[in-house]
Design a protein around this motif. Structure first.
Motif, PDB file in Angstrom:
ATOM      1  N   THR A  69      56.267  -9.300  31.086  1.00 21.45           N
ATOM      2  CA  THR A  69      55.866  -8.452  32.202  1.00 21.45           C
ATOM      3  C   THR A  69      54.535  -8.940  32.752  1.00 21.45           C
ATOM      4  O   THR A  69      53.558  -9.068  32.003  1.00 21.45           O
ATOM      5  N   ILE A  70      54.500  -9.199  34.060  1.00 20.51           N
ATOM      6  CA  ILE A  70      53.260  -9.601  34.719  1.00 20.51           C
ATOM      7  C   ILE A  70      52.669  -8.396  35.428  1.00 20.51           C
ATOM      8  O   ILE A  70      53.388  -7.569  35.988  1.00 20.51           O
ATOM      9  N   SER A  71      51.349  -8.295  35.383  1.00 18.37           N
ATOM     10  CA  SER A  71      50.666  -7.196  36.068  1.00 18.37           C
ATOM     11  C   SER A  71      49.295  -7.688  36.523  1.00 18.37           C
ATOM     12  O   SER A  71      48.782  -8.689  36.010  1.00 18.37           O
ATOM     13  N   ARG A  72      48.717  -6.984  37.475  1.00 19.35           N
ATOM     14  CA  ARG A  72      47.401  -7.361  37.967  1.00 19.35           C
ATOM     15  C   ARG A  72      46.559  -6.130  38.215  1.00 19.35           C
ATOM     16  O   ARG A  72      47.080  -5.046  38.485  1.00 19.35           O
ATOM     17  N   ASP A  73      45.249  -6.309  38.138  1.00 26.60           N
ATOM     18  CA  ASP A  73      44.297  -5.247  38.434  1.00 26.60           C
ATOM     19  C   ASP A  73      43.305  -5.816  39.440  1.00 26.60           C
ATOM     20  O   ASP A  73      42.430  -6.609  39.077  1.00 26.60           O
ATOM     21  N   ASN A  74      43.451  -5.429  40.692  1.00 25.85           N
ATOM     22  CA  ASN A  74      42.599  -5.993  41.743  1.00 25.85           C
ATOM     23  C   ASN A  74      41.170  -5.466  41.690  1.00 25.85           C
ATOM     24  O   ASN A  74      40.266  -6.057  42.289  1.00 25.85           O
ATOM     25  N   ASP A  75      40.950  -4.382  40.968  1.00 24.38           N
ATOM     26  CA  ASP A  75      39.576  -3.885  40.793  1.00 24.38           C
ATOM     27  C   ASP A  75      38.825  -4.715  39.751  1.00 24.38           C
ATOM     28  O   ASP A  75      37.610  -4.905  39.863  1.00 24.38           O
ATOM     29  N   LYS A  76      39.562  -5.191  38.747  1.00 24.50           N
ATOM     30  CA  LYS A  76      38.945  -5.984  37.681  1.00 24.50           C
ATOM     31  C   LYS A  76      39.140  -7.484  37.879  1.00 24.50           C
ATOM     32  O   LYS A  76      38.624  -8.283  37.102  1.00 24.50           O
ATOM     33  N   ASN A  77      39.874  -7.868  38.916  1.00 22.36           N
ATOM     34  CA  ASN A  77      40.160  -9.284  39.180  1.00 22.36           C
ATOM     35  C   ASN A  77      40.845  -9.955  37.999  1.00 22.36           C
ATOM     36  O   ASN A  77      40.443 -11.044  37.550  1.00 22.36           O
ATOM     37  N   THR A  78      41.861  -9.312  37.494  1.00 19.51           N
ATOM     38  CA  THR A  78      42.590  -9.878  36.358  1.00 19.51           C
ATOM     39  C   THR A  78      44.094  -9.847  36.604  1.00 19.51           C
ATOM     40  O   THR A  78      44.604  -8.999  37.355  1.00 19.51           O
ATOM     41  N   VAL A  79      44.789 -10.756  35.958  1.00 13.29           N
ATOM     42  CA  VAL A  79      46.247 -10.754  35.933  1.00 13.29           C
ATOM     43  C   VAL A  79      46.665 -11.003  34.482  1.00 13.29           C
ATOM     44  O   VAL A  79      46.125 -11.879  33.820  1.00 13.29           O
ATOM     45  N   ASP A  80      47.583 -10.195  34.002  1.00 15.88           N
ATOM     46  CA  ASP A  80      48.009 -10.259  32.614  1.00 15.88           C
ATOM     47  C   ASP A  80      49.484 -10.642  32.512  1.00 15.88           C
ATOM     48  O   ASP A  80      50.263 -10.430  33.444  1.00 15.88           O
ATOM     49  N   LEU A  81      49.837 -11.173  31.356  1.00 14.38           N
ATOM     50  CA  LEU A  81      51.234 -11.447  31.047  1.00 14.38           C
ATOM     51  C   LEU A  81      51.518 -10.886  29.652  1.00 14.38           C
ATOM     52  O   LEU A  81      51.021 -11.423  28.659  1.00 14.38           O
ATOM     53  N   GLN A  82      52.263  -9.808  29.616  1.00 20.17           N
ATOM     54  CA  GLN A  82      52.677  -9.224  28.341  1.00 20.17           C
ATOM     55  C   GLN A  82      53.957  -9.914  27.910  1.00 20.17           C
ATOM     56  O   GLN A  82      54.950  -9.902  28.645  1.00 20.17           O
ATOM     57  N   MET A  83      53.936 -10.503  26.724  1.00 18.82           N
ATOM     58  CA  MET A  83      55.076 -11.271  26.236  1.00 18.82           C
ATOM     59  C   MET A  83      55.606 -10.609  24.964  1.00 18.82           C
ATOM     60  O   MET A  83      54.900 -10.541  23.960  1.00 18.82           O
ATOM     61  N   ASN A  84      56.825 -10.122  25.033  1.00 23.56           N
ATOM     62  CA  ASN A  84      57.474  -9.480  23.894  1.00 23.56           C
ATOM     63  C   ASN A  84      58.682 -10.285  23.453  1.00 23.56           C
ATOM     64  O   ASN A  84      59.174 -11.144  24.199  1.00 23.56           O
TER      65      ASN A  84
END
Length: 124
Positions: A69-84
Motif C-alpha cells: 500500500t502506497i500513501s503520502r502525507d503532503n503536510d509532512k512531505n513524505t510517501v510511504d510503502l507498507q509491504m505485507n
C-alpha cells in the motif's frame, strides 16, 4: 526540484512486513506524483507503486497488488510503502521517485527525481 531520501529497509522472513518511508525536501511537494520502484542485481528496474499528487489515485504492479500500500502525507512531505506478506522475490533495492508528470511515474516509469535507495531482503 525535489530531493528524496528513503528509509525503513531491512531484512525480514517471508510473510513478514516492512514499511518504507521517503522524505522529500524542496518546494511544492504536493505538485509531484510519487512512486516506488525496485531493482534486484542482474534485473531491470521495475515499477512497484505510484500515487497521484493529491493521493486520490494509486497504482500498483500486479506482483504487489493486495500486499503493498502506497500513501503520502503532503503536510509532512513524505510517501510511504507498507509491504505485507513479503516474499523472497520482493528482495531488491527500493527507490522512491517523483515527477510533476504523473505519466512519467506510472506509465513510462521515467521520473525525473530519484532517491538513493534502500535495501529490502526477504528470506524464505
Amino acid at each position: 526540484q525535489v530531493q528524496l531520501v528513503e528509509s525503513g529497509g531491512g531484512s525480514v522472513q517471508a510473510g513478514g512486513s516492512l514499511r518504507l518511508s521517503c522524505a522529500a525536501s524542496g518546494r511544492a511537494f504536493s505538485d509531484y506524483s510519487l512512486g516506488w520502484f525496485r531493482q534486484d542485481p542482474g534485473k531491470e528496474r521495475e515499477f512497484v507503486a505510484g500515487i497521484s499528487w493529491g493521493g486520490g489515485s494509486t497504482f500498483y504492479a500486479d506482483s504487489v497488488k493486495g500486499r503493498f500500500t502506497i500513501s503520502r502525507d503532503n503536510d509532512k512531505n513524505t510517501v510511504d510503502l507498507q509491504m505485507n506478506s513479503l516474499k523472497p522475490e520482493d528482495t531488491a533495492v527500493y527507490y522512491c521517485a517523483a515527477d510533476k508528470d504523473p505519466g512519467a511515474v506510472v506509465v513510462t516509469h521515467t521520473p525525473a527525481y530519484w532517491g538513493q535507495g534502500t535495501q529490502v531482503s526477504v528470506s524464505s
